[in-house]
Each structure stands twice: as structure tokens, then as C-alpha cells.
Design a protein around this motif. Structure first.
Motif, PDB file in Angstrom:
ATOM      1  N   ASP A  67       0.852  -1.189   0.000  1.00 51.94           N
ATOM      2  CA  ASP A  67       0.000   0.000   0.000  1.00 51.94           C
ATOM      3  C   ASP A  67       0.892   1.245   0.000  1.00 51.94           C
ATOM      4  O   ASP A  67       0.986   1.969   0.999  1.00 51.94           O
ATOM      5  N   PRO A  68       1.563   1.513  -1.127  1.00 50.48           N
ATOM      6  CA  PRO A  68       2.513   2.631  -1.157  1.00 50.48           C
ATOM      7  C   PRO A  68       1.876   3.979  -0.915  1.00 50.48           C
ATOM      8  O   PRO A  68       2.520   4.885  -0.357  1.00 50.48           O
ATOM      9  N   TYR A  69       0.608   4.153  -1.281  1.00 45.49           N
ATOM     10  CA  TYR A  69      -0.057   5.438  -1.051  1.00 45.49           C
ATOM     11  C   TYR A  69      -0.222   5.699   0.452  1.00 45.49           C
ATOM     12  O   TYR A  69       0.076   6.807   0.940  1.00 45.49           O
ATOM     13  N   ALA A  70      -0.676   4.691   1.164  1.00 43.30           N
ATOM     14  CA  ALA A  70      -0.848   4.848   2.611  1.00 43.30           C
ATOM     15  C   ALA A  70       0.490   5.096   3.304  1.00 43.30           C
ATOM     16  O   ALA A  70       0.577   5.895   4.247  1.00 43.30           O
ATOM     17  N   ARG A  71       1.541   4.443   2.836  1.00 49.48           N
ATOM     18  CA  ARG A  71       2.877   4.668   3.401  1.00 49.48           C
ATOM     19  C   ARG A  71       3.332   6.099   3.137  1.00 49.48           C
ATOM     20  O   ARG A  71       3.887   6.768   4.019  1.00 49.48           O
ATOM     21  N   ALA A  72       3.087   6.578   1.921  1.00 50.65           N
ATOM     22  CA  ALA A  72       3.471   7.945   1.582  1.00 50.65           C
ATOM     23  C   ALA A  72       2.695   8.958   2.422  1.00 50.65           C
ATOM     24  O   ALA A  72       3.260   9.960   2.886  1.00 50.65           O
ATOM     25  N   GLN A  73       1.414   8.702   2.640  1.00 46.59           N
ATOM     26  CA  GLN A  73       0.600   9.596   3.458  1.00 46.59           C
ATOM     27  C   GLN A  73       1.098   9.638   4.891  1.00 46.59           C
ATOM     28  O   GLN A  73       1.162  10.703   5.513  1.00 46.59           O
ATOM     29  N   ALA A  74       1.442   8.477   5.440  1.00 44.41           N
ATOM     30  CA  ALA A  74       1.950   8.416   6.812  1.00 44.41           C
ATOM     31  C   ALA A  74       3.252   9.199   6.935  1.00 44.41           C
ATOM     32  O   ALA A  74       3.454   9.959   7.895  1.00 44.41           O
ATOM     33  N   ARG A  75       4.137   9.038   5.968  1.00 44.35           N
ATOM     34  CA  ARG A  75       5.405   9.773   5.992  1.00 44.35           C
ATOM     35  C   ARG A  75       5.154  11.277   5.867  1.00 44.35           C
ATOM     36  O   ARG A  75       5.839  12.089   6.504  1.00 44.35           O
ATOM     37  N   PHE A  76       4.207  11.653   5.026  1.00 41.62           N
ATOM     38  CA  PHE A  76       3.895  13.077   4.847  1.00 41.62           C
ATOM     39  C   PHE A  76       3.468  13.704   6.173  1.00 41.62           C
ATOM     40  O   PHE A  76       3.964  14.779   6.563  1.00 41.62           O
ATOM     41  N   TRP A  77       2.528  13.067   6.872  1.00 37.68           N
ATOM     42  CA  TRP A  77       2.015  13.660   8.102  1.00 37.68           C
ATOM     43  C   TRP A  77       3.040  13.638   9.218  1.00 37.68           C
ATOM     44  O   TRP A  77       3.113  14.578  10.036  1.00 37.68           O
ATOM     45  N   ALA A  78       3.860  12.609   9.274  1.00 40.75           N
ATOM     46  CA  ALA A  78       4.932  12.588  10.269  1.00 40.75           C
ATOM     47  C   ALA A  78       5.930  13.716   9.999  1.00 40.75           C
ATOM     48  O   ALA A  78       6.404  14.378  10.932  1.00 40.75           O
ATOM     49  N   ASP A  79       6.231  13.948   8.735  1.00 39.21           N
ATOM     50  CA  ASP A  79       7.128  15.044   8.367  1.00 39.21           C
ATOM     51  C   ASP A  79       6.494  16.398   8.697  1.00 39.21           C
ATOM     52  O   ASP A  79       7.186  17.322   9.161  1.00 39.21           O
ATOM     53  N   TYR A  80       5.199  16.516   8.480  1.00 41.86           N
ATOM     54  CA  TYR A  80       4.478  17.747   8.821  1.00 41.86           C
ATOM     55  C   TYR A  80       4.607  18.029  10.319  1.00 41.86           C
ATOM     56  O   TYR A  80       4.881  19.178  10.728  1.00 41.86           O
ATOM     57  N   ILE A  81       4.416  17.016  11.127  1.00 46.00           N
ATOM     58  CA  ILE A  81       4.548  17.156  12.581  1.00 46.00           C
ATOM     59  C   ILE A  81       5.958  17.604  12.939  1.00 46.00           C
ATOM     60  O   ILE A  81       6.154  18.519  13.749  1.00 46.00           O
ATOM     61  N   ASP A  82       6.958  16.972  12.333  1.00 47.36           N
ATOM     62  CA  ASP A  82       8.349  17.326  12.604  1.00 47.36           C
ATOM     63  C   ASP A  82       8.637  18.787  12.278  1.00 47.36           C
ATOM     64  O   ASP A  82       9.330  19.475  13.023  1.00 47.36           O
ATOM     65  N   LYS A  83       8.133  19.251  11.164  1.00 52.20           N
ATOM     66  CA  LYS A  83       8.461  20.596  10.700  1.00 52.20           C
ATOM     67  C   LYS A  83       7.658  21.691  11.397  1.00 52.20           C
ATOM     68  O   LYS A  83       8.094  22.846  11.432  1.00 52.20           O
ATOM     69  N   LYS A  84       6.512  21.346  11.951  1.00 49.18           N
ATOM     70  CA  LYS A  84       5.606  22.367  12.476  1.00 49.18           C
ATOM     71  C   LYS A  84       5.549  22.434  14.001  1.00 49.18           C
ATOM     72  O   LYS A  84       5.674  23.516  14.589  1.00 49.18           O
ATOM     73  N   ILE A  85       5.319  21.292  14.650  1.00 47.45           N
ATOM     74  CA  ILE A  85       5.039  21.305  16.089  1.00 47.45           C
ATOM     75  C   ILE A  85       6.216  21.836  16.894  1.00 47.45           C
ATOM     76  O   ILE A  85       6.071  22.729  17.734  1.00 47.45           O
ATOM     77  N   TYR A  86       7.398  21.288  16.666  1.00 49.84           N
ATOM     78  CA  TYR A  86       8.560  21.668  17.478  1.00 49.84           C
ATOM     79  C   TYR A  86       8.893  23.143  17.295  1.00 49.84           C
ATOM     80  O   TYR A  86       9.212  23.851  18.258  1.00 49.84           O
ATOM     81  N   ASP A  87       8.803  23.624  16.068  1.00 49.89           N
ATOM     82  CA  ASP A  87       9.072  25.038  15.812  1.00 49.89           C
ATOM     83  C   ASP A  87       8.097  25.924  16.574  1.00 49.89           C
ATOM     84  O   ASP A  87       8.498  26.908  17.220  1.00 49.89           O
ATOM     85  N   CYS A  88       6.822  25.584  16.523  1.00 56.50           N
ATOM     86  CA  CYS A  88       5.812  26.385  17.213  1.00 56.50           C
ATOM     87  C   CYS A  88       6.024  26.374  18.715  1.00 56.50           C
ATOM     88  O   CYS A  88       5.953  27.429  19.379  1.00 56.50           O
ATOM     89  N   GLN A  89       6.281  25.209  19.280  1.00 60.73           N
ATOM     90  CA  GLN A  89       6.411  25.135  20.736  1.00 60.73           C
ATOM     91  C   GLN A  89       7.673  25.855  21.207  1.00 60.73           C
ATOM     92  O   GLN A  89       7.690  26.455  22.282  1.00 60.73           O
ATOM     93  N   THR A  90       8.738  25.814  20.400  1.00 62.65           N
ATOM     94  CA  THR A  90       9.962  26.519  20.775  1.00 62.65           C
ATOM     95  C   THR A  90       9.729  28.023  20.781  1.00 62.65           C
ATOM     96  O   THR A  90      10.151  28.729  21.707  1.00 62.65           O
ATOM     97  N   ARG A  91       9.044  28.518  19.761  1.00 62.70           N
ATOM     98  CA  ARG A  91       8.742  29.953  19.732  1.00 62.70           C
ATOM     99  C   ARG A  91       7.806  30.347  20.858  1.00 62.70           C
ATOM    100  O   ARG A  91       7.892  31.464  21.399  1.00 62.70           O
TER     101      ARG A  91
END
Length: 227
Positions: A95-119
Motif C-alpha cells: 500500500d505505497p499510497y498509505a505509506r506515503a501519506q503516513a510519511r507526509f504527516w509525520a514530516d508535517y509534525i516534525d516541521k511544524k510542532i517543534y518550531d511552534c512550541q519553541t517559539r
């Protein structure tokens, strides 16, 4: 010849790190025994510096002496290195689409949450208010992705859940610093977080929210952020 008594799996980590907690959750989900080694981030050990010479950061997973760095890479490695130990954290290869979606959202969390909480803890005034607005927007986006599902991947606890759930211990700190309620903004995310914490792997890994707030106060003092 004496037997090699070195542990097969070692995790170099720091107690409050949400990134390290991802790795602990993944290892627990897979039932992988490992040795936990707490790192002093103000005086990093030789093993950490040798194992992650590029970023010099935790977490680092050592498997048979070979280092794997960066938390999402570690979670995926654990999932693939012990494929039969438990249900997969990432969707199956068929299920490559589901794998790609999971990676996308995990990457979104990495790029967004930590930056926001640090600021949020590092800044004051209008800049802090913007950090709060940005954080709420990120959480609302994640809540929309969660929709009516119990977990981000559907019925099963998986990769995106592992990526996000350690940050839920920081929710009370967000609320104290930003003067808002996560539950009022994103009730489905809070309900999801409670469901995740019913899992032993998550409950054992997450830091007590009061300890998180104490740690943030320490950081504010260290960096001269006025209360």
C-alpha cells in the motif's frame, strides 16, 4: 573466548525529548529489549558524538553497534528490522499510497510542532501570540486529518500516532504559556491523546506534564526569557 556481553540494542536519549520518546514507544510496541542510556546534552558523551557526527543529537539507536539517527528514521527502522514482532507501524509495502501519506504527516509534525512550541516558550509579546496562533492552526490541521478515525492510520495505532503523541505531554505547557485550551480548540486531538495513553508503550514513555513545564521554566531561565 569470553562471550560478548554488549547489549544488542542501545538507545541514546534524553528524558524529556519527544523525539526520543517516539523511539521508546516503537521499541515497546515491537517488544524489543534495549538498554537506555541517558545523555547529558550539556556534556555530550563520546559514544553519541561518534554515533551521530553530523548532527551530534539524540536520539540514536545502536543495533549490533551500528547507529541509526533521527527519530522518524529510527521508528521506521525498528518497524522494518523486527517485522514479525508486532503489527506494522507503517502500512505494508503493498500500500505505497498509505505509506506515503503516513510519511507526509509525520514530516508535517516534525516541521511544524517543534518550531511552534519553541517559539511559544522562547518569545514574548506579539511573537509569542503568533506562535500560539500557528500552533493552534497546526493542531486544527491534524485534527481535520484525524477526522472520525480512532488513530491517524485508521483502526490501528501507527507511524503518525507515534510521531505526534509525545508532544501531548507538552499540551498543558502550551496552555500555560499561551493562555488557551487545547481541548476547546481541538477536542478530537485531546480525545485521541487519551486513547493513545491507554497503551502501555505510550504511558511508559511519556513525561509527566508537570515535569515538562518545570523543564521549560529551566530553559527560559537558561536563555534569559522573562516570565
Amino acid at each position: 573466548m569470553a562471550a560478548d556481553l554488549r547489549p544488542e540494542v542501545v538507545l541514546l536519549d534524553f528524558w524529556v525529548s519527544p523525539f526520543g520518546q517516539r523511539c521508546r514507544i516503537a521499541l515497546a510496541e515491537k517488544g524489543v529489549p534495549y538498554e537506555y542510556r541517558e545523555e547529558d546534552l550539556l556534556n555530550k558523551g563520546d559514544l553519541l558524538l561518534r554515533s551521530n557526527p553530523v548532527h551530534k543529537k539524540i536520539p540514536v539507536l545502536l543495533h549490533a553497534g551500528r547507529p541509526v539517527c533521527e527519530s522518524l528514521a529510527i521508528v521506521q527502522y525498528v518497524d522494518e528490522a523486527w517485522p514479525d514482532a508486532a503489527p506494522p507501524l507503517l502500512p505494508r509495502d503493498d500500500d505505497p499510497y498509505a505509506r506515503a501519506q503516513a510519511r507526509f504527516w509525520a514530516d508535517y509534525i516534525d516541521k511544524k510542532i517543534y518550531d511552534c512550541q519553541t517559539r511559544l516558550w522562547k518569545l514574548k509579546g506579539d511573537a509569542q501570540e503568533q506562535a500560539k496562533k500557528d500552533l493552534i492552526e497546526v493542531l486544527e490541521t491534524l485534527e481535520a486529518e484525524l477526522a472520525g478515525k480512532p488513530y491517524f492510520g485508521g483502526d490501528n495505532f501507527g507511524f503518525v500516532d507515534v510521531a505526534l503523541v509525545p508532544f501531548t505531554s507538552w499540551f498543558p505547557t502550551y496552555e500555560k504559556l499561551g493562555g488557551f485550551s487545547v481541548e476547546k480548540c481541538c477536542p478530537k486531538i485531546v480525545a485521541w491523546a487519551k486513547l493513545c495513553r491507554e497503551r502501555e508503550s505510550v504511558a511508559m514513555a511519556l513525561t509527566d506534564p508537570d515535569k515538562v513545564y518545570e523543564f521549560v521554566q529551566f530553559l527560559q531561565s537558561k536563555f534569559g526569557v522573562k516570565q
